[in-house]
Design a protein around this motif. Sequence first.
Motif, PDB file in Angstrom:
ATOM      1  N   LYS A 270       0.810  -1.235   0.000  1.00 62.02           N
ATOM      2  CA  LYS A 270       0.000   0.000   0.000  1.00 62.02           C
ATOM      3  C   LYS A 270       0.840   1.280   0.000  1.00 62.02           C
TER       4      LYS A 270
ATOM      5  N   PHE B 169     -11.243 -13.927  -7.074  1.00 64.72           N
ATOM      6  CA  PHE B 169     -10.279 -13.792  -5.987  1.00 64.72           C
ATOM      7  C   PHE B 169     -10.604 -14.696  -4.807  1.00 64.72           C
TER       8      PHE B 169
ATOM      9  N   ALA C 232      -1.956 -11.024  -6.618  1.00 64.10           N
ATOM     10  CA  ALA C 232      -3.119 -10.208  -6.964  1.00 64.10           C
ATOM     11  C   ALA C 232      -3.336  -9.118  -5.918  1.00 64.10           C
ATOM     12  N   ARG C 233      -3.111  -9.453  -4.660  1.00 67.86           N
ATOM     13  CA  ARG C 233      -3.248  -8.446  -3.594  1.00 67.86           C
ATOM     14  C   ARG C 233      -2.264  -7.304  -3.786  1.00 67.86           C
TER      15      ARG C 233
ATOM     16  N   LYS D  69      -3.494  -5.011  -6.430  1.00 66.54           N
ATOM     17  CA  LYS D  69      -4.607  -4.214  -5.906  1.00 66.54           C
ATOM     18  C   LYS D  69      -4.112  -3.082  -5.013  1.00 66.54           C
ATOM     19  N   GLU D  70      -3.069  -3.355  -4.223  1.00 63.35           N
ATOM     20  CA  GLU D  70      -2.593  -2.374  -3.256  1.00 63.35           C
ATOM     21  C   GLU D  70      -1.760  -1.261  -3.882  1.00 63.35           C
TER      22      GLU D  70
ATOM     23  N   LYS E  56      -1.378  -0.709  -7.411  1.00 65.89           N
ATOM     24  CA  LYS E  56      -1.947  -0.258  -8.681  1.00 65.89           C
ATOM     25  C   LYS E  56      -0.887   0.180  -9.689  1.00 65.89           C
TER      26      LYS E  56
ATOM     27  N   THR F 132      -9.740 -12.845 -11.785  1.00 66.85           N
ATOM     28  CA  THR F 132      -9.214 -12.073 -10.656  1.00 66.85           C
ATOM     29  C   THR F 132      -8.514 -10.816 -11.141  1.00 66.85           C
TER      30      THR F 132
ATOM     31  N   TYR G 219     -11.233  -8.286  -9.632  1.00 70.16           N
ATOM     32  CA  TYR G 219     -10.680  -7.876  -8.342  1.00 70.16           C
ATOM     33  C   TYR G 219      -9.638  -6.771  -8.514  1.00 70.16           C
ATOM     34  N   CYS G 220      -8.739  -6.953  -9.483  1.00 71.30           N
ATOM     35  CA  CYS G 220      -7.680  -5.951  -9.698  1.00 71.30           C
ATOM     36  C   CYS G 220      -8.130  -4.805 -10.592  1.00 71.30           C
TER      37      CYS G 220
ATOM     38  N   TYR H 140      -8.033  -4.696 -14.128  1.00 74.78           N
ATOM     39  CA  TYR H 140      -7.083  -4.453 -15.218  1.00 74.78           C
ATOM     40  C   TYR H 140      -7.569  -5.051 -16.529  1.00 74.78           C
TER      41      TYR H 140
ATOM     42  N   ARG I 231      -3.551  -0.809 -16.516  1.00 73.09           N
ATOM     43  CA  ARG I 231      -4.525  -0.140 -15.660  1.00 73.09           C
ATOM     44  C   ARG I 231      -5.522   0.653 -16.493  1.00 73.09           C
TER      45      ARG I 231
END
Length: 388
Positions: free
Chosen positions: A96, A123, A135-136, A139-140, A142, A169, A173-174, A176, A203
């Motif tokens: 993050k 996910f 994947a996390r 997401k965090e 980007k 996913t 979830y992401c 993209y 993105r």
Amino acid sequence: MINLKELNKIDITETELNLNDLGWQQKEFANPNSTIRIGTTFSGIGAIEYAFKRLGLKTEIKFAGDINDNCRKSYFANYNIKNDSWHTDIHDFDAKPFLNNIDLLVGGAPCQAFSIVGNRLGFEDTRGTLFREFARVIKECKPKVFIFENVQGLYKHDNGKTWEIISNTFREYCGYHIFFRRLNSKNYGIPQHRERLYCVGFRKKTNFLFPAPIGCPYIMYDFMEDYRSGAYYNEKYDCKVLTDDPQRYEGLASGELSPRYNEFVFKCAEVEDKHYLSKTVAEYVLAGGSKGFKTSKETDLQIARPLLQSMHKMHRAGVDNYVSYKKEKGINGLRRLTPKECLRLMGFRDDFNEVVSNTALYMEAGNSIVVDVLIALLKEIDITKYGV
């Protein structure tokens, strides 16, 4: 805003190759002076970092990490990275703080077989897998672009359900836009039959086609260390020569690329005794093939078999690569590849610092991504458009 409903349409068809545009080898980067901020997970020995090095592009490594301590030693010996930018266990890594501060994220998470409990195919169905952590991280932080690489079998695993989970996913979830295709390194300048699944995610919505294959200008023996007489060698310069004009290589060091001819130059070197096979082992290797393998008498291949992380096990003639050499009185001997040769066959040149044991180097080479395939992707993406 990304239309998740549109992205949710699952398409298991591979993205097409770019067969109409100017070849990726001749393409010029739009912003060659930009700096690309990169982050990697499951970083190994830094294939993407080395790809940027070969391309001469400026990078800033924001984070990298691998659970293997030998990989950490090799990575720190070859790239400019701060101690606190390295993570050991991805489960404990918090991405993050890097939100909107990564231009390119690269990873090849080992994908355990997924156990599909529900029907979400996203996910939530990745629980307990390392892919979930990759994947996390997307997401965090980007990233503007990500590249995901894995074994080609992932594409068809469990009748396509595993890849459906992964691709969904990335999309839902992401958030993209993704493009994926299986690419073989033998079609991108490296004489190794190594097919892998590559997924590129953006993105922002964009059009993308994968780089077209090229004819491989090398054979496996062009990357070997020991001297062997023949058309590919010139004793005067003690280097491998792919032409009858050895002067074109004069003054170049081992591992350098000829700026005029865009070809490798490798110095020949003695091979340590431990790489030579005893008569008994050599006879075993040269024996007839069995089961699903072709005859193991196939040595000195033009295109190498896939390098595996268990390369140091020398009794696997159906998988590993063996090369012959001239002994006294014309008797032929047999040996396995050296770690340096394996690194070369993964796109790492002789300036790569080898700081761990041979066993570790074999595993590191076998687990890496082929640098030349990444170079082709970076040029087709024109990664400099996403730098700062």
